[in-house]
Design a protein around this motif. Structure first.
Motif, PDB file in Angstrom:
ATOM      1  N   THR A  96      -4.583   8.132   8.974  1.00 13.93           N
ATOM      2  CA  THR A  96      -4.469   6.700   8.682  1.00 13.93           C
ATOM      3  C   THR A  96      -3.648   6.485   7.413  1.00 13.93           C
ATOM      4  N   GLN A  97      -3.201   5.259   7.246  1.00 15.33           N
ATOM      5  CA  GLN A  97      -2.494   4.876   6.032  1.00 15.33           C
ATOM      6  C   GLN A  97      -3.283   3.786   5.329  1.00 15.33           C
ATOM      7  N   GLU A  98      -3.187   3.774   4.000  1.00 16.73           N
ATOM      8  CA  GLU A  98      -3.847   2.732   3.224  1.00 16.73           C
ATOM      9  C   GLU A  98      -2.859   1.593   3.010  1.00 16.73           C
ATOM     10  N   ARG A  99      -2.768   0.712   3.995  1.00 18.25           N
ATOM     11  CA  ARG A  99      -1.867  -0.434   3.900  1.00 18.25           C
ATOM     12  C   ARG A  99      -2.655  -1.671   4.303  1.00 18.25           C
ATOM     13  N   ARG A 100      -2.349  -2.754   3.652  1.00 23.39           N
ATOM     14  CA  ARG A 100      -3.007  -4.016   3.984  1.00 23.39           C
ATOM     15  C   ARG A 100      -2.006  -5.148   3.855  1.00 23.39           C
ATOM     16  N   ASN A 160      -3.098   9.798   5.289  1.00 20.52           N
ATOM     17  CA  ASN A 160      -4.327  10.499   4.940  1.00 20.52           C
ATOM     18  C   ASN A 160      -4.567  11.649   5.914  1.00 20.52           C
ATOM     19  N   GLY A 169       0.829  -1.193   0.000  1.00 16.88           N
ATOM     20  CA  GLY A 169       0.000   0.000   0.000  1.00 16.88           C
ATOM     21  C   GLY A 169       0.861   1.240   0.000  1.00 16.88           C
ATOM     22  N   SER A 170       0.246   2.346   0.291  1.00 18.31           N
ATOM     23  CA  SER A 170       0.913   3.637   0.236  1.00 18.31           C
ATOM     24  C   SER A 170       1.515   3.991   1.589  1.00 18.31           C
TER      25      SER A 170
END
Length: 149
Positions: free
Chosen positions: A32-36, A28, A23-24
């Motif tokens: 939060t972060q867009e990670r998975r 945000n 993810g990035s």
């Protein structure tokens, strides 16, 4: 082709149980972060690294001739890193120019069929060697004992 896919399948099988974060790294506005987490075997970084290094292991194969059929095949003779005998094996140095054509063939197959290899891995296809070497590329006959690269 089959030696290449055997090595790829071995590494993927080892990596199936592991996970990695993708993810990035951007944060945000809400913090939060867009990670998975995804299986390591399906991450782009793992697969790219695998395809870059797999042909180096072609020196672990040797050309053998079947005494009955006289067919020549490449067979793995070197133990893998996790095998008990591996530490003893690494004490000896083996080098030969004999594996160079196999390494070149491996690199050529990856160059021409990289998208197909990645697609089969993404589909979690079984029998990667048969699927790529016989069905997708037509490099080998339908028999698993076929020796063409």
């Amino acid at each position: 082709c089959r030696a290449l896919m055997d090595e790829v399948e071995y590494d993927i099988t080892k990596a199936r149980q592991k996970k990695t974060k993708v993810g990035s790294f951007r944060i945000n506005p809400d913090g939060t972060q867009e990670r998975r987490k995804v299986p390591l075997a399906q991450s782009e970084a793992f697969l790219t690294d695998l395809l870059d290094k797999v042909c180096e292991r072609m020196n672990d194969y040797q050309l053998e001739k079947d005494p009955v059929t006289q067919k020549k095949t490449f067979k793995r003779y070197a133990p893998r890193k996790g095998d008990k005998i591996y530490k003893e094996y690494k004490k000896f140095y083996f080098y030969s120019d004999a594996y160079r054509p196999l390494k070149f063939a491996c690199e050529t197959i990856i160059e021409e069929y990289e998208d197909e290899i990645l697609s089969l891995i993404a589909q979690e296809a079984r029998s990667l060697a048969d699927r790529l070497c016989s069905e997708e590329s037509g490099l080998c006959g339908t028999s698993a004992n076929h020796t063409e690269l």
